[in-house]
Design a protein around this motif. Structure first.
Motif, PDB file in Angstrom:
ATOM      1  N   VAL A   1      64.936  27.343  42.638  1.00 47.60           N
ATOM      2  CA  VAL A   1      66.206  28.040  42.836  1.00 47.60           C
ATOM      3  C   VAL A   1      65.909  29.235  43.733  1.00 47.60           C
ATOM      4  O   VAL A   1      65.175  30.150  43.340  1.00 47.60           O
ATOM      5  CB  VAL A   1      66.827  28.494  41.504  1.00 47.60           C
ATOM      6  CG1 VAL A   1      68.209  29.098  41.741  1.00 47.60           C
ATOM      7  CG2 VAL A   1      66.919  27.335  40.521  1.00 47.60           C
ATOM      8  N   THR A   2      66.456  29.213  44.936  1.00 51.69           N
ATOM      9  CA  THR A   2      66.091  30.221  45.926  1.00 51.69           C
ATOM     10  C   THR A   2      67.301  30.750  46.689  1.00 51.69           C
ATOM     11  O   THR A   2      68.277  30.029  46.897  1.00 51.69           O
ATOM     12  CB  THR A   2      65.088  29.651  46.939  1.00 51.69           C
ATOM     13  OG1 THR A   2      64.766  30.661  47.913  1.00 51.69           O
ATOM     14  CG2 THR A   2      65.652  28.441  47.675  1.00 51.69           C
ATOM     15  N   GLY A   3      67.198  31.992  47.100  1.00 52.72           N
ATOM     16  CA  GLY A   3      68.195  32.545  48.006  1.00 52.72           C
ATOM     17  C   GLY A   3      68.015  31.944  49.389  1.00 52.72           C
ATOM     18  O   GLY A   3      66.917  31.975  49.954  1.00 52.72           O
ATOM     19  N   ALA A   4      69.076  31.351  49.937  1.00 49.85           N
ATOM     20  CA  ALA A   4      69.050  30.753  51.281  1.00 49.85           C
ATOM     21  C   ALA A   4      70.481  30.764  51.799  1.00 49.85           C
ATOM     22  O   ALA A   4      71.348  30.097  51.235  1.00 49.85           O
ATOM     23  CB  ALA A   4      68.495  29.331  51.239  1.00 49.85           C
ATOM     24  N   ASN A   5      70.726  31.513  52.847  1.00 50.34           N
ATOM     25  CA  ASN A   5      72.086  31.666  53.340  1.00 50.34           C
ATOM     26  C   ASN A   5      72.670  30.346  53.846  1.00 50.34           C
ATOM     27  O   ASN A   5      71.949  29.467  54.317  1.00 50.34           O
ATOM     28  CB  ASN A   5      72.132  32.701  54.469  1.00 50.34           C
ATOM     29  CG  ASN A   5      71.831  34.105  53.966  1.00 50.34           C
ATOM     30  OD1 ASN A   5      71.989  34.400  52.786  1.00 50.34           O
ATOM     31  ND2 ASN A   5      71.396  34.971  54.859  1.00 50.34           N
ATOM     32  N   ARG A   6      73.974  30.244  53.732  1.00 54.99           N
ATOM     33  CA  ARG A   6      74.699  29.093  54.275  1.00 54.99           C
ATOM     34  C   ARG A   6      75.654  29.583  55.358  1.00 54.99           C
ATOM     35  O   ARG A   6      76.048  30.749  55.375  1.00 54.99           O
ATOM     36  CB  ARG A   6      75.478  28.383  53.162  1.00 54.99           C
ATOM     37  CG  ARG A   6      74.572  27.869  52.051  1.00 54.99           C
ATOM     38  CD  ARG A   6      75.258  26.783  51.240  1.00 54.99           C
ATOM     39  NE  ARG A   6      76.435  27.270  50.537  1.00 54.99           N
ATOM     40  CZ  ARG A   6      77.511  26.516  50.278  1.00 54.99           C
ATOM     41  NH1 ARG A   6      77.566  25.264  50.709  1.00 54.99           N
ATOM     42  NH2 ARG A   6      78.522  27.016  49.606  1.00 54.99           N
ATOM     43  N   LEU A   7      75.999  28.675  56.253  1.00 56.74           N
ATOM     44  CA  LEU A   7      76.844  29.021  57.402  1.00 56.74           C
ATOM     45  C   LEU A   7      78.236  28.413  57.247  1.00 56.74           C
ATOM     46  O   LEU A   7      78.410  27.365  56.624  1.00 56.74           O
ATOM     47  CB  LEU A   7      76.208  28.526  58.699  1.00 56.74           C
ATOM     48  CG  LEU A   7      74.789  29.035  58.998  1.00 56.74           C
ATOM     49  CD1 LEU A   7      74.277  28.435  60.299  1.00 56.74           C
ATOM     50  CD2 LEU A   7      74.761  30.562  59.058  1.00 56.74           C
ATOM     51  N   VAL A   8      79.200  29.097  57.834  1.00 56.62           N
ATOM     52  CA  VAL A   8      80.568  28.585  57.907  1.00 56.62           C
ATOM     53  C   VAL A   8      80.832  28.219  59.364  1.00 56.62           C
ATOM     54  O   VAL A   8      80.893  29.105  60.236  1.00 56.62           O
ATOM     55  CB  VAL A   8      81.590  29.625  57.417  1.00 56.62           C
ATOM     56  CG1 VAL A   8      83.004  29.055  57.493  1.00 56.62           C
ATOM     57  CG2 VAL A   8      81.264  30.063  55.990  1.00 56.62           C
ATOM     58  N   ILE A   9      80.936  26.924  59.634  1.00 48.02           N
ATOM     59  CA  ILE A   9      81.120  26.410  60.994  1.00 48.02           C
ATOM     60  C   ILE A   9      82.517  25.810  61.121  1.00 48.02           C
ATOM     61  O   ILE A   9      82.920  24.994  60.291  1.00 48.02           O
ATOM     62  CB  ILE A   9      80.074  25.335  61.345  1.00 48.02           C
ATOM     63  CG1 ILE A   9      78.648  25.852  61.098  1.00 48.02           C
ATOM     64  CG2 ILE A   9      80.243  24.853  62.773  1.00 48.02           C
ATOM     65  CD1 ILE A   9      78.174  26.881  62.063  1.00 48.02           C
ATOM     66  N   GLU A  10      83.230  26.216  62.115  1.00 49.79           N
ATOM     67  CA  GLU A  10      84.539  25.623  62.405  1.00 49.79           C
ATOM     68  C   GLU A  10      84.596  25.242  63.880  1.00 49.79           C
ATOM     69  O   GLU A  10      84.350  26.086  64.752  1.00 49.79           O
ATOM     70  CB  GLU A  10      85.675  26.602  62.063  1.00 49.79           C
ATOM     71  CG  GLU A  10      85.893  26.777  60.568  1.00 49.79           C
ATOM     72  CD  GLU A  10      87.139  27.595  60.250  1.00 49.79           C
ATOM     73  OE1 GLU A  10      87.867  27.985  61.204  1.00 49.79           O
ATOM     74  OE2 GLU A  10      87.384  27.871  59.058  1.00 49.79           O
ATOM     75  N   LYS A  11      84.885  23.961  64.138  1.00 47.77           N
ATOM     76  CA  LYS A  11      84.961  23.444  65.502  1.00 47.77           C
ATOM     77  C   LYS A  11      83.695  23.746  66.289  1.00 47.77           C
ATOM     78  O   LYS A  11      83.728  24.102  67.470  1.00 47.77           O
ATOM     79  CB  LYS A  11      86.182  24.019  66.232  1.00 47.77           C
ATOM     80  CG  LYS A  11      87.511  23.651  65.572  1.00 47.77           C
ATOM     81  CD  LYS A  11      88.680  24.259  66.315  1.00 47.77           C
ATOM     82  CE  LYS A  11      90.010  23.881  65.641  1.00 47.77           C
ATOM     83  NZ  LYS A  11      91.172  24.484  66.332  1.00 47.77           N
ATOM     84  N   GLY A  12      82.561  23.585  65.598  1.00 45.30           N
ATOM     85  CA  GLY A  12      81.267  23.779  66.244  1.00 45.30           C
ATOM     86  C   GLY A  12      80.864  25.211  66.452  1.00 45.30           C
ATOM     87  O   GLY A  12      79.801  25.485  67.017  1.00 45.30           O
ATOM     88  N   GLN A  13      81.690  26.162  65.986  1.00 49.34           N
ATOM     89  CA  GLN A  13      81.396  27.575  66.190  1.00 49.34           C
ATOM     90  C   GLN A  13      81.095  28.262  64.865  1.00 49.34           C
ATOM     91  O   GLN A  13      81.730  27.991  63.838  1.00 49.34           O
ATOM     92  CB  GLN A  13      82.578  28.272  66.873  1.00 49.34           C
ATOM     93  CG  GLN A  13      82.904  27.744  68.257  1.00 49.34           C
ATOM     94  CD  GLN A  13      81.749  27.937  69.238  1.00 49.34           C
ATOM     95  OE1 GLN A  13      81.130  29.005  69.298  1.00 49.34           O
ATOM     96  NE2 GLN A  13      81.438  26.885  69.989  1.00 49.34           N
ATOM     97  N   LEU A  14      80.120  29.156  64.900  1.00 47.82           N
ATOM     98  CA  LEU A  14      79.756  29.932  63.723  1.00 47.82           C
ATOM     99  C   LEU A  14      80.747  31.078  63.561  1.00 47.82           C
ATOM    100  O   LEU A  14      80.889  31.925  64.452  1.00 47.82           O
ATOM    101  CB  LEU A  14      78.335  30.484  63.885  1.00 47.82           C
ATOM    102  CG  LEU A  14      77.816  31.392  62.774  1.00 47.82           C
ATOM    103  CD1 LEU A  14      77.738  30.657  61.449  1.00 47.82           C
ATOM    104  CD2 LEU A  14      76.442  31.952  63.159  1.00 47.82           C
ATOM    105  N   ILE A  15      81.449  31.102  62.425  1.00 47.50           N
ATOM    106  CA  ILE A  15      82.445  32.160  62.223  1.00 47.50           C
ATOM    107  C   ILE A  15      82.086  33.096  61.071  1.00 47.50           C
ATOM    108  O   ILE A  15      82.602  34.221  60.999  1.00 47.50           O
ATOM    109  CB  ILE A  15      83.850  31.565  61.990  1.00 47.50           C
ATOM    110  CG1 ILE A  15      83.864  30.702  60.721  1.00 47.50           C
ATOM    111  CG2 ILE A  15      84.300  30.757  63.192  1.00 47.50           C
ATOM    112  CD1 ILE A  15      85.262  30.289  60.313  1.00 47.50           C
TER     113      ILE A  15
END
Length: 560
Positions: free
Chosen positions: A345-359
């Motif tokens: 169990v580890t801290g690891a950031n996740r990304l929010v991608i919309e239409k191929g762009q990082l928002i």
């Protein structure tokens, strides 16, 4: 007592400011809790001597300015890690925050003074005091009750107004005294703060009553002193009985859960330096690999322990530079540290991608089995203003202000407390997760519909110097007492710890050390009253105290 009252009367505002500053040293890492109690007794006496409600508000505000400036001084350290802003701005930020936070004790002080004024007038009008005798500037029982009740309400307000900031509630100082923190199982953190002020105020009242020539008000006769003394003895007996019964309570039988906590000791100053991601991983690996004959266990890593993205589906450019340049490659590297049946169990950031762009991004914790399968995620819900997002960016960015964390990308919040269930050796383990700062919010740390076996608090206290980490640990201990649940903390630089359901530290790693903790998760207790009802109980306690303080007004209304 008369001489003290006269001295306080000469310099009330300076006394309030200095007493507020001194009161902060009852918290960790200093632990001078008797000093904090004395300082709050001085505040109650100052409020009682205030000539007006407005004057009481100012005294409470000055006390709060001193209290929060010195209690939150660790915040200034975080500014040393942000090159875009000068270091001196950190001290201005601490003082500016204190100017706002001081409003809460000011409101409690003003409200208590107003109730004292009104109840004293009601008692005079009902002939319980002689008409020719003016009330003396002493702490009446009505003021004490009102101040304790209003303090509970203002601490609770501080936990959610403007997203909330309730660091170091008064009740944290009770952890230094055996059993004194155990009433939090029913009253919660905020109710326990009010209970402390009630006891401090009653002791002050007894000293006033039994001091020769103290100038007490008519109607506060000697019998009141005996009554209050008996009430204090009853309260202290209740604390001891509550603490003893809490310690003796048999825990329900649950499967034993082994764990390993890894603390790499990579400072915040070095975390983003070239090459340090490899050093960080090497230390995590060294402190995580299975020991000889060690069975299946939970491996617990700190908040944002690794820079790799473990979730699939992002554009390829975001995986460049991590093992295998893919989520699969990053997870495969982690499995080399795990034994059969282990869960990481580890801290690891996740990304929010919309239409191929990082928002946006999410400050997340992910669980993974020894085959590299992702078992679940938890997204941090209570984000830190200026740390994980910039409030009012349209106004603050043109002024040159930025987040303390490098980069301009804001984090998005998750849905709130959730319980993650993982299988360890074929047996389900329920983990409640609260990331870093989330742990300070009493009554908001568990999913009450799906009670966990323990709370995991991955954190990055490397931002907080030497003062912040022990204060953060103390607040985690209070959460354990309130909820009747063990708490396990994993931090990059300390203080990592295993805390039992009574708030006792079973094992820990100190600040500035690299190492590991191998332990078994302590048994949870049956749900406490607070675990069942949350902050309804302390708010009800506050209402009861204030209602008792207002009884003379009710009698006056009936007499009409």
């Amino acid at each position: 007592m008369q001489k003290l009252s006269a001295l306080l009367g000469k310099f009330p505002r300076w006394t309030a400011l200095v007493a507020g500053a001194a009161s902060a040293y009852g918290f960790e890492p200093w632990g001078l809790w008797p000093l904090t109690f004395v300082c709050f007794a001085l505040l109650i006496q100052l409020i009682s001597q205030a000539p007006s409600t407005k004057g009481a508000f100012m005294l409470g505000w000055l006390f709060g300015v001193g209290h929060f400036t010195f209690g939150n001084q660790w915040i200034a350290v975080a500014f040393t890690f942000q090159a875009a802003m000068p270091i001196w701005l950190g001290y201005i930020a601490v003082f500016g925050l204190a100017l706002y936070l001081a409003v809460y004790p000011a409101l409690a002080a003003a409200g208590a003074h107003w109730i004292k004024h009104r109840t004293t007038k009601a008692l005079r009008d009902s002939d319980e005091e002689r008409d020719d005798e003016k009330p003396r500037p002493t702490a009446t029982l009505h003021l004490i009750l009102a101040f304790a009740g209003l303090w509970i309400i203002t601490e609770w307000l501080r936990s959610w107004v403007f997203t909330g900031y309730v660091w170091n509630p008064l009740s944290v100082v009770t952890l230094s005294v055996p059993f004194l923190s155990q009433p939090a199982t029913a009253l919660g953190t905020y109710g326990l703060s009010g209970f402390i002020l009630l006891v401090v105020g009653m002791i002050l009242k007894i000293v006033t009553l039994w001091t020769p020539a103290s100038g007490v008000e008519r109607g506060d006769g000697g019998w009141t002193g005996y009554f209050l003394g008996g009430l204090i003895l009853f309260a202290l007996a209740a604390v001891v009985i509550t603490g003893q019964s809490s310690n003796d309570q048999s825990a329900p039988d649950r499967t034993s859960v082994a764990l390993t906590i890894a603390q790499p000791n990579i400072s915040q100053a070095d975390k983003y330096a070239p090459g340090y991601d490899a050093i960080n991983f090497a230390k995590l690996a060294m402190n995580s690999r299975p020991m000889p004959n060690q069975g299946a266990r939970l491996i617990l890593w700190p908040e944002a322990a690794i820079p790799d993205y473990l979730e699939e589906g992002y554009p390829y450019r975001y995986y460049q530079g991590q093992p295998g340049e893919s989520a699969f490659g990053a997870r495969a590297r982690l499995t080399t540290l795990m034994g059969d049946g282990d869960v990481l169990v580890t801290g690891a950031n996740r990304l929010v991608i919309e239409k191929g762009q990082l928002i946006a991004a999410r400050n997340s914790v992910s669980a993974m089995d020894a085959n590299g399968n992702i078992l679940g995620h938890y997204d941090k819900a209570h984000l830190v203003p200026y740390g994980e997002y910039l409030p009012l960016p349209w106004l603050l960015r043109p002024l040159g202000l930025a987040r303390l964390v490098p980069g301009d990308l804001d984090f998005w919040p998750g849905p709130g407390p959730q319980t993650m269930t993982v299988n360890l050796n074929g047996k389900p383990v329920k983990i409640g997760i609260q990331i870093c700062y989330e742990m300070i919010f009493s009554g908001q740390v568990t999913d009450r519909t799906n009670r966990p076996d323990f709370i995991f608090n991955p954190s990055n206290d490397a931002w907080f110097g030497t003062i912040g980490p022990p204060q953060h640990l103390a607040q985690a201990r209070l959460r354990a007492i309130e909820e009747g649940l063990p708490v396990v903390r994993a931090t990059p630089t300390g203080i990592s710890a295993v805390i039992d359901a009574n708030g006792r530290i079973i094992k820990s790693l100190p600040l500035g050390t690299s190492g590991r903790i191998d332990a078994v998760v302590p048994q949870a207790k049956a749900p406490t009253l607070f675990a069942r009802f949350g902050n309804i109980l302390p708010l009800g306690f506050a209402g009861l105290l204030i209602a008792c303080a207002l009884l003379p007004l009710a009698r006056r209304v009936r007499s009409r």
